[in-house]
Design an enzyme around this catalytic site. Structure first.
Site, PDB file in Angstrom:
ATOM      1  N   GLY A   1       0.611  -4.628  -8.311  1.00 17.32           N
ATOM      2  CA  GLY A   1       0.990  -4.118  -6.776  1.00 17.32           C
ATOM      3  C   GLY A   1      -0.643  -3.725  -6.539  1.00 17.32           C
ATOM      4  N   ARG A   2      -1.592  -3.708  -7.294  1.00 16.08           N
ATOM      5  CA  ARG A   2      -2.995  -2.805  -7.289  1.00 16.08           C
ATOM      6  C   ARG A   2      -4.148  -3.832  -7.088  1.00 16.08           C
ATOM      7  NH1 ARG A   2      -1.351  -2.278 -12.643  1.00 16.08           N
ATOM      8  NH2 ARG A   2      -2.777  -4.009 -14.077  1.00 16.08           N
TER       9      ARG A   2
ATOM     10  N   GLU B   1      -5.837   0.970 -14.012  1.00 15.64           N
ATOM     11  CA  GLU B   1      -4.897   0.638 -14.007  1.00 15.64           C
ATOM     12  C   GLU B   1      -4.438  -0.323 -14.846  1.00 15.64           C
ATOM     13  OE1 GLU B   1      -0.526   1.918 -12.412  1.00 15.64           O
ATOM     14  OE2 GLU B   1      -1.614   0.639 -11.585  1.00 15.64           O
TER      15      GLU B   1
ATOM     16  N   GLU C   1       9.364   7.969  -5.924  1.00 16.99           N
ATOM     17  CA  GLU C   1       8.613   8.578  -5.145  1.00 16.99           C
ATOM     18  C   GLU C   1       8.699   8.298  -4.303  1.00 16.99           C
ATOM     19  OE1 GLU C   1       7.323   7.670  -8.118  1.00 16.99           O
ATOM     20  OE2 GLU C   1       5.816   9.082  -9.418  1.00 16.99           O
TER      21      GLU C   1
ATOM     22  N   HIS D   1     -24.620  17.085  -2.631  1.00 19.30           N
ATOM     23  CA  HIS D   1     -24.750  18.039  -2.248  1.00 19.30           C
ATOM     24  C   HIS D   1     -23.470  18.935  -3.366  1.00 19.30           C
ATOM     25  CE1 HIS D   1     -27.695  18.445   0.475  1.00 19.30           C
ATOM     26  NE2 HIS D   1     -27.694  17.683   1.300  1.00 19.30           N
TER      27      HIS D   1
ATOM     28  N   LYS E   1       7.546   8.743 -16.432  1.00 26.46           N
ATOM     29  CA  LYS E   1       8.304   8.522 -15.120  1.00 26.46           C
ATOM     30  C   LYS E   1       9.227   8.613 -16.511  1.00 26.46           C
ATOM     31  CE  LYS E   1       6.538   4.368 -12.490  1.00 26.46           C
ATOM     32  NZ  LYS E   1       6.760   3.008 -12.440  1.00 26.46           N
TER      33      LYS E   1
ATOM     34  N   LYS F   1       7.124  -2.299  -5.093  1.00 32.18           N
ATOM     35  CA  LYS F   1       6.558  -4.234  -5.005  1.00 32.18           C
ATOM     36  C   LYS F   1       8.206  -3.611  -5.463  1.00 32.18           C
ATOM     37  CE  LYS F   1       5.327  -6.856  -9.086  1.00 32.18           C
ATOM     38  NZ  LYS F   1       3.694  -7.109  -8.923  1.00 32.18           N
TER      39      LYS F   1
END
Ligand code: F6P
Length: 550
Positions: A273-274, A359, A215, A390, A514, A209
């Site tokens: 973003g999400r 978030e 990253e 399990h 960050k 965005k």
């Protein structure tokens, strides 16, 4: 929301505190014994989703009181303001309009007097044309070879949505294409994604965005180096233009990176973003499943949007799910919420929901900047249910905590399963139904004794039950159903954030790490002194440098 009273001061909140006290240790066994039609009453549907919430620690009165809290905290007003395009993301002064990403062409949703829907459809059309060029082989790479590999480079909302949906909808994908997702700045992620790919057949989609996320820009830069080296091309050639496209709101940065803005697919600051995977961020998914399936998915989202916007509070499923979460988080002190899909294809579903929920609602000041005096978002966790059975279900059944859980399953597996694999489906779903039953009703000591279990073993084999679950069923995991499921959770998260009076649409909590990473990095790469470091971190950096081989 009245100016003077905060959430925990509202009489509606106090009424729920009292109701919780009256509720005491009431067991789901008692609730079902006393209430013959609760399974019919406490169930709802939206689109293709059937949602059973009868196995919750609720009565009609509980839901009435929770709805009153929703009214008192202004949930419905905030919902309508979101749909009108108002700037309800107060700390970033932005509209919150993921619902516009799936609005029909003729809808009108305005931000500052401009209808955004035509822009949305222009980008969708551009994505569709591009996706078809890749799928048909019309778009060729620098050497003229057809594109067979698509690598999405992005992180957070620019990764989790398309990566989750690609897994979820694998049965609908073009199996001749290889689609991979790189997010981690750990070079191993990119290495493993490209090591067996032919650069001449590989398209990179750089999804960001902001186009500043360290990253993503680092991985995209390394991918560009890998591509040019593999093609024997230089950066002045058309190789980057043929093998890189961008998904972003930031044309300037995209251009700085060397990607032709003609190959940029745009979205806008009113898409969080999400909440972005049905925007341009979904391009990799659209290439994989094709534009028609992608539009079916958007239709699924839209069905739930319309339901959330218009259904009465009594039958509004995302509202009810949001209220149930508030009930446990604020009145039972539940700390976490498990999402347990009974579908292999939903293996990344919970990871996606973690960003969506945590978030959004992992906040501790309210919309006015005051510390909250009530619990906000839960820890969301989970993996596909059968595997979890399990592993961690032991704690769900016999641990000390209250962990509400969602069990999600489908009546039919995907079409392409062979008959014998199709037959396994009933066994899969038998597990889902059994777990909901066991969690709710448990097994009493008397029932254990009646099976002849030695007395000293009885406590260990007793299941206290009373663990609340929601069960969500759909006919099949199709693109539309996936859209419906995601929209259901989006609006559930919205309801909770509105009740807690927090800004569910900012994410300031990710910033500090960050900044500190940028400050620390020169110490690792150049041995530089970092002023003001605490002694623990300083010692760790020394230890790290001592262990580093290169
Ligand atoms: O750091 C968190 C975050 O801002 C998320 O909200 C977002 O989805 C992600 O980073 C990626 O951001 P971008 O798409 O700008 O690269």
């Amino acid at each position: 929301m009245p100016d003077t009273l905060r959430v925990n001061e509202l009489p509606e909140f106090a009424a729920l505190v009292g109701h919780r006290e009256d509720f005491g240790p009431t067991h789901l066994r008692d609730l079902f014994a006393a209430d013959g039609d609760r399974a019919q009453r406490f169930a709802g549907s939206v689109g293709d989703l059937f949602v059973d919430y009868s196995k919750h620690l609720i009565t009609d009165r509980t839901l009435d009181l929770l709805r009153e809290l929703a009214t008192a905290t202004g949930v419905f007003g905030l919902r309508d303001a979101m749909f009108r395009g108002e700037r309800i993301n107060v700390t970033e002064r932005r509209a919150v309009l993921h619902i516009a990403l799936r609005a029909p062409r003729d809808a009108v949703i305005e931000v500052d007097g401009e209808n955004v829907v035509p822009k949305v459809h222009a980008v969708l059309d551009k994505m569709a044309a591009f996706a078809e060029r890749i799928r048909s082989g019309e778009w060729s790479g620098h050497t003229g070879k057809r594109i067979r590999n698509v690598v999405n480079i992005g992180i957070g909302g620019s990764d989790l949505g398309p990566a989750m949906a690609y897994e979820a909808l694998r049965a609908f994908t073009d199996r001749s294409l290889t689609v991979r997702f790189v997010s981690n700045v750990d070079g191993a992620d990119l290495h493993e994604a490209v090591r067996d790919l032919d650069p001449a057949e590989t398209l990179f989609i750089v999804a960001s965005k902001t186009f500043t996320t360290i990253e993503t820009i680092t991985n995209a830069t390394s991918a560009r180096t890998w591509l040019l080296a593999g093609l024997g091309a230089d950066s002045g050639s058309d190789a980057v233009a043929k093998h890189f496209v961008a998904l972003s709101t930031n044309a300037e940065k995209v251009s700085d990176f060397g990607i032709d803005t003609a190959n940029m697919f745009e979205f806008w600051d009113w898409v969080g973003g999400r909440y972005s995977y049905d925007s341009a961020i979904g391009l990799s998914l659209m290439i994989a499943i094709g534009p028609d399936r992608f539009r079916e998915m958007l239709d699924g989202f839209r069905q739930v949007d319309e339901h959330f916007r218009t259904a009465p509070a009594e039958t509004n499923v995302p509202l009810i799910l949001g209220l149930l979460g508030v009930w446990y988080g604020n009145f039972f002190d539940a700390q976490s919420h498990a999402v347990l899909p009974y579908s292999h294809y939903l293996s990344k579903f919970t990871a996606y929901l973690q960003q969506l929920d945590m978030e959004s609602n992992g906040k501790s000041v309210d919309r006015d900047g005051n510390p909250v005096l009530w619990q906000t978002g839960p820890v969301v966790w989970g993996t596909p249910g059968t595997n979890g059975q399990h592993a961690y279900y032991q704690l769900l059944h016999q641990g000390t905590r209250t962990i509400p859980a969602d069990l999600i399953g489908f009546a039919n597996p995907v079409d392409e399963l062979e008959p014998e694999l199709d037959a396994q489906h009933d066994l899969l779903m038998a597990n889902l139904f059994a777990q909901g039953q066991a969690l709710a009703f448990g097994r009493t000591a008397d029932e254990v004794r009646a099976e002849g279990v030695p007395e000293e073993q009885v406590p260990h084999r007793t299941f206290r039950g009373n663990h609340p679950t929601t069960t969500i069923l759909a006919p099949e995991l199709t693109p539309s159903v996936l859209g419906q499921l995601i929209a259901l959770y989006e609006h559930k998260v919205f309801v909770q954030g509105a009740i807690w009076n927090i800004d569910s649409f900012d994410q300031w909590g990710v910033e500090l790490g960050k900044v500190l990473a940028q400050r620390v990095e020169p110490a690792l790469t150049q041995g530089a002194e970092v002023p003001g470091l605490d002694t623990s971190t300083s010692a760790l950096l020394t230890a790290y440098r001592g262990m580093r081989w290169r």
